[in-house]
Design a protein around this motif. Structure first.
Motif, PDB file in Angstrom:
ATOM      1  N   ILE A 134       0.840  -1.204   0.000  1.00  0.00           N
ATOM      2  CA  ILE A 134       0.000   0.000   0.000  1.00  0.00           C
ATOM      3  C   ILE A 134       0.871   1.249   0.000  1.00  0.00           C
ATOM      4  CG2 ILE A 134      -1.676   1.336   1.347  1.00  0.00           C
ATOM      5  CD1 ILE A 134      -3.025  -1.287   2.125  1.00  0.00           C
ATOM      6  N   LYS A 135       1.909   1.251   0.838  1.00  0.00           N
ATOM      7  CA  LYS A 135       2.801   2.411   0.900  1.00  0.00           C
ATOM      8  C   LYS A 135       4.171   2.075   0.316  1.00  0.00           C
ATOM      9  CE  LYS A 135       0.676   3.768   5.221  1.00  0.00           C
ATOM     10  NZ  LYS A 135       0.730   3.219   6.572  1.00  0.00           N
ATOM     11  N   ASN A 215       3.074 -12.443   8.092  1.00  0.00           N
ATOM     12  CA  ASN A 215       2.160 -11.294   8.181  1.00  0.00           C
ATOM     13  C   ASN A 215       2.864  -9.954   7.972  1.00  0.00           C
ATOM     14  OD1 ASN A 215       3.419 -11.939  10.580  1.00  0.00           O
ATOM     15  ND2 ASN A 215       1.838 -11.018  11.865  1.00  0.00           N
ATOM     16  N   ASP A 216       4.185  -9.976   7.806  1.00  0.00           N
ATOM     17  CA  ASP A 216       4.940  -8.737   7.582  1.00  0.00           C
ATOM     18  C   ASP A 216       5.255  -8.495   6.108  1.00  0.00           C
ATOM     19  OD1 ASP A 216       5.188  -8.427  10.398  1.00  0.00           O
ATOM     20  OD2 ASP A 216       6.904  -9.789  10.400  1.00  0.00           O
ATOM     21  N   ILE A 217       4.827  -9.398   5.243  1.00  0.00           N
ATOM     22  CA  ILE A 217       5.245  -9.342   3.840  1.00  0.00           C
ATOM     23  C   ILE A 217       4.940  -7.997   3.177  1.00  0.00           C
ATOM     24  CG2 ILE A 217       4.761 -10.297   1.537  1.00  0.00           C
ATOM     25  CD1 ILE A 217       4.408 -13.019   2.835  1.00  0.00           C
ATOM     26  N   PHE A 218       3.795  -7.412   3.545  1.00  0.00           N
ATOM     27  CA  PHE A 218       3.371  -6.184   2.865  1.00  0.00           C
ATOM     28  C   PHE A 218       3.734  -4.923   3.654  1.00  0.00           C
ATOM     29  CE2 PHE A 218       0.344  -9.615   1.783  1.00  0.00           C
ATOM     30  CZ  PHE A 218       0.720  -9.775   0.458  1.00  0.00           C
ATOM     31  N   ASP A 254     -11.252  -2.992  -5.826  1.00  0.00           N
ATOM     32  CA  ASP A 254     -10.337  -2.129  -5.080  1.00  0.00           C
ATOM     33  C   ASP A 254      -9.089  -1.892  -5.915  1.00  0.00           C
ATOM     34  OD1 ASP A 254      -9.511  -0.983  -2.306  1.00  0.00           O
ATOM     35  OD2 ASP A 254      -7.816  -2.191  -2.968  1.00  0.00           O
ATOM     36  N   GLU A 255      -8.757  -0.649  -6.054  1.00  0.00           N
ATOM     37  CA  GLU A 255      -7.624  -0.248  -6.889  1.00  0.00           C
ATOM     38  C   GLU A 255      -6.330  -0.940  -6.467  1.00  0.00           C
ATOM     39  OE1 GLU A 255      -5.297   3.930  -7.632  1.00  0.00           O
ATOM     40  OE2 GLU A 255      -7.282   3.987  -6.698  1.00  0.00           O
ATOM     41  N   PHE A 256      -6.110  -0.990  -5.155  1.00  0.00           N
ATOM     42  CA  PHE A 256      -4.876  -1.619  -4.678  1.00  0.00           C
ATOM     43  C   PHE A 256      -4.886  -3.129  -4.934  1.00  0.00           C
ATOM     44  CE2 PHE A 256      -2.712  -3.973  -1.287  1.00  0.00           C
ATOM     45  CZ  PHE A 256      -1.400  -3.640  -1.601  1.00  0.00           C
ATOM     46  N   PHE A 257      -5.983  -3.810  -4.608  1.00  0.00           N
ATOM     47  CA  PHE A 257      -6.030  -5.262  -4.800  1.00  0.00           C
ATOM     48  C   PHE A 257      -5.861  -5.645  -6.267  1.00  0.00           C
ATOM     49  CE2 PHE A 257      -7.141  -8.317  -1.314  1.00  0.00           C
ATOM     50  CZ  PHE A 257      -6.819  -7.479  -0.260  1.00  0.00           C
ATOM     51  N   PHE A 260      -2.693  -7.085  -7.587  1.00  0.00           N
ATOM     52  CA  PHE A 260      -2.368  -8.508  -7.426  1.00  0.00           C
ATOM     53  C   PHE A 260      -2.847  -9.341  -8.614  1.00  0.00           C
ATOM     54  CE2 PHE A 260      -2.063  -7.079  -3.049  1.00  0.00           C
ATOM     55  CZ  PHE A 260      -0.916  -7.731  -2.631  1.00  0.00           C
TER      56      PHE A 260
ATOM     57  N   LYS B 238       0.138 -16.996   8.302  1.00  0.00           N
ATOM     58  CA  LYS B 238       0.444 -15.588   8.559  1.00  0.00           C
ATOM     59  C   LYS B 238       0.213 -14.721   7.318  1.00  0.00           C
ATOM     60  CE  LYS B 238       2.051 -15.980  12.860  1.00  0.00           C
ATOM     61  NZ  LYS B 238       3.474 -16.033  13.178  1.00  0.00           N
ATOM     62  N   GLN B 239       0.448 -15.312   6.142  1.00  0.00           N
ATOM     63  CA  GLN B 239       0.189 -14.544   4.919  1.00  0.00           C
ATOM     64  C   GLN B 239      -1.304 -14.285   4.756  1.00  0.00           C
ATOM     65  OE1 GLN B 239       1.851 -16.111   1.274  1.00  0.00           O
ATOM     66  NE2 GLN B 239       1.056 -14.434   0.033  1.00  0.00           N
ATOM     67  N   GLU B 241      -3.283 -13.849   7.205  1.00  0.00           N
ATOM     68  CA  GLU B 241      -3.489 -12.740   8.146  1.00  0.00           C
ATOM     69  C   GLU B 241      -3.087 -11.413   7.478  1.00  0.00           C
ATOM     70  OE1 GLU B 241      -1.696 -13.721  11.975  1.00  0.00           O
ATOM     71  OE2 GLU B 241      -1.588 -11.584  12.457  1.00  0.00           O
ATOM     72  N   ALA B 242      -1.950 -11.444   6.753  1.00  0.00           N
ATOM     73  CA  ALA B 242      -1.474 -10.238   6.067  1.00  0.00           C
ATOM     74  C   ALA B 242      -2.502  -9.758   5.052  1.00  0.00           C
ATOM     75  CB  ALA B 242      -0.140 -10.516   5.376  1.00  0.00           C
ATOM     76  N   ASN B 245      -5.313  -8.110   6.746  1.00  0.00           N
ATOM     77  CA  ASN B 245      -4.932  -6.764   7.168  1.00  0.00           C
ATOM     78  C   ASN B 245      -4.989  -5.767   6.005  1.00  0.00           C
ATOM     79  OD1 ASN B 245      -4.556  -7.714   9.736  1.00  0.00           O
ATOM     80  ND2 ASN B 245      -2.336  -7.943   9.535  1.00  0.00           N
ATOM     81  N   LEU B 246      -4.542  -6.203   4.821  1.00  0.00           N
ATOM     82  CA  LEU B 246      -4.645  -5.333   3.639  1.00  0.00           C
ATOM     83  C   LEU B 246      -6.112  -5.006   3.355  1.00  0.00           C
ATOM     84  CD1 LEU B 246      -2.157  -6.903   1.039  1.00  0.00           C
ATOM     85  CD2 LEU B 246      -1.808  -4.837   2.398  1.00  0.00           C
ATOM     86  N   GLU B 249      -7.284  -2.551   5.874  1.00  0.00           N
ATOM     87  CA  GLU B 249      -6.699  -1.226   5.664  1.00  0.00           C
ATOM     88  C   GLU B 249      -7.360  -0.526   4.476  1.00  0.00           C
ATOM     89  OE1 GLU B 249      -2.449  -1.486   5.956  1.00  0.00           O
ATOM     90  OE2 GLU B 249      -2.188   0.641   5.415  1.00  0.00           O
ATOM     91  N   ARG B 250      -7.747  -1.306   3.488  1.00  0.00           N
ATOM     92  CA  ARG B 250      -8.423  -0.736   2.325  1.00  0.00           C
ATOM     93  C   ARG B 250      -9.915  -0.516   2.581  1.00  0.00           C
ATOM     94  NH1 ARG B 250      -5.873   1.970  -1.197  1.00  0.00           N
ATOM     95  NH2 ARG B 250      -7.521   1.527  -2.684  1.00  0.00           N
ATOM     96  N   MET B 252     -12.367  -2.497   2.907  1.00  0.00           N
ATOM     97  CA  MET B 252     -13.267  -3.287   2.078  1.00  0.00           C
ATOM     98  C   MET B 252     -14.246  -3.990   2.985  1.00  0.00           C
ATOM     99  SD  MET B 252     -10.228  -4.588  -0.373  1.00  0.00           S
ATOM    100  CE  MET B 252     -11.129  -5.459  -1.632  1.00  0.00           C
TER     101      MET B 252
END
Lengths: 318, 318
Positions: A134-135, A215-218, A254-257, A260, B238-239, B241-242, B245-246, B249-250, B252
């Motif tokens: 996202i950022k 969970n930290d990937i993004f 969603d623009e961000f999704f 992917f 965990k992914q 979960e990530a 979270n996205l 945050e969006r 949705m």
């Protein structure tokens, strides 16, 4: 700067490739030339019908093609006039500064290993993807499939390679390199990641920021580059695809999704070799080809393979 | 059927646990009794203030607690009156048919390994999660973290365990068990998955349907159960979960994607041991505790650990 493009490679080639090239052309600097490798007559006819300026390109005419399902090594050895074999030949001769294809991945790997070859000092080349965030810049994850059984020293080298890639591609000073793991503490992980952590800790080659978890990937704050073995990296990549599919099936918007959407994803560089080689998904549509070409241009302009080779030639790693 | 619930375990215990219990109570059959292990006075006061029928529960009063950050093995050995130690004691004595806690995971594992112990014949117990799918039952993935370095024989046993779990939990006849891998062909994968594939192929213990890839995780047609090592399984979990979270945050909003909210996720059984033990995330809110209790009830009713132990006692595996 000349980029070689295999116009015969991919499930929807040559049309999808040519449409992607036409779109990419608008975004390339005038100094960036494209050498189209494949059936020149077909291209000129195709472009002519669509008022696309065919004279903006260089051509190498060949009608020989390595099919998507052909045996990679055998076809690479026998089809000496195929677009893929010619691309590697031109790379080796220095006629092009990068080569990109959505064609037979195995044949591309045959070219990498037999013609271009790993850079001296690099134990194993790898595939690096850019994953949407996202950022900030996209996150770089490597390896995503070349080496399913990477040893700790190989993961360590991925740290070097990933740091150089991020430095060149994003003009970063000191990119944060993290090890993908299943816990933050250095005692956590499998045997390989525990040993890799010890090699990376306090190393002088890159800015190691410790372990990150799935969970930290993004998370832009935590890392610029994430290192993992090719098995785990491939699962991550495919799971992201799975989530995009769920998102599509649920008809969300969603623009961000949308970033992917792997159909639009462009290419993946093979890093740690003596040339800039980019492979794209066989399913690539024109949008994906356009992205592949822009990315190829960025990688060639940033001299990614040259910088990595230069670095490894200077150091005696581990 | 009596389920032991640790009311002192979890970041928001005991209040979040008690609220979750009150919600779960409405959904449990009258034959399902809950034994609440912890501070009985606190509970009765808490329930009294909220008009929750405190007499619907059995109690074991103790004020000793193993904190979330305490050393698991040391605290399990020394705090003999703690809610977690008592839970394992009651399991062993057969006073309860399952034990669930959102408390110190390491202390729970200490109880598993020292009191309950792996079922005879099981090389390594594992953690199994249920992952949301749009159609059909949730997918079962195991292991998601207990054994980051699982050997091929261990993965093979996960196939047996996963099949029995799916059979009991979903009343399936012949659940489809797949091996998570990075390609469909049996020659694909890392050394462990290639060897595991050979053990699984044509085996007589479960319905092996071959490899699945990361993009097949949510596909009901391809598998009911997915087997992987604990490193990969943890990254997958965990992914997911990530991605949730996205999605959050969006901002949705989708009913299906909400199922990936791990705060509401309930518990994870430890399989391959001599009792039904369920652990939940330390962050569990009342909704998560409610799910944990329902799941504990389902697992105890389906006699999951009993069926797995029975199966392993009958066979001489590999």
């Amino acid at each position: 700067m000349i980029l070689g493009i295999d116009i015969m490679g991919g499930d929807y080639a040559p049309d999808a490739v040519l449409l992607g090239i036409a779109q990419a052309l608008k975004k390339l600097t005038p100094e960036t030339k494209l050498l189209l490798i494949g059936n020149e007559h077909y291209v000129k006819n195709f472009f002519g019908e669509r008022q696309i300026p065919a004279d903006r390109f260089d051509y190498f005419h060949t009608e020989e093609v390595i099919g998507m399902d052909e045996h990679p090594v055998k076809s690479f050895a026998s089809k000496r006039n195929s677009s893929i074999v010619k691309g590697f030949e031109f790379l080796k001769q220095g006629k092009i500064q990068a080569f990109a294809s959505a064609g037979n991945t195995g044949a591309m790997m045959a070219g990498v290993m037999t013609v271009v070859k790993p850079a001296p000092g690099v134990i194993r080349p790898c595939l690096a993807i850019q994953i949407p965030r996202i950022k900030g810049n996209p996150g770089i994850i490597l390896d995503v499939g070349l080496n399913p059984d990477a040893k700790p020293e190989v993961l360590f080298q991925y740290g070097i390679i990933g740091a150089l890639y991020a430095t060149q591609l994003y003009s970063l000073q000191n990119p944060k390199v993290a090890l993908l793991n299943i816990g933050g503490e250095e005692s956590k992980g499998n045997l390989t990641t525990k040993a890799a952590h010890q090699l990376m800790k306090n190393n002088e080659h890159f800015n190691f920021v410790g372990n990150v978890e799935g969970n930290d990937i993004f998370d832009t704050e935590k890392s610029d580059v994430i290192v993992c073995d090719g098995f785990t990296g491939n699962i991550i990549l495919k799971q992201a695809e799975a989530f995009y599919n769920l998102y599509s099936e649920r008809k969300m918007n969603d623009e961000f999704f949308e970033r992917f959407n792997f159909e639009n994803f462009g290419g993946t560089p093979i890093l740690g070799i003596n040339a800039n080689v980019i492979i794209a998904h066989g399913h690539s549509n024109p949008k994906a080809i356009e992205s592949m070409i822009i990315q190829t241009s960025n990688i060639a302009a940033a001299k990614v393979s040259e910088k990595i080779s230069e670095h490894f030639s200077k150091i005696q790693v581990q």
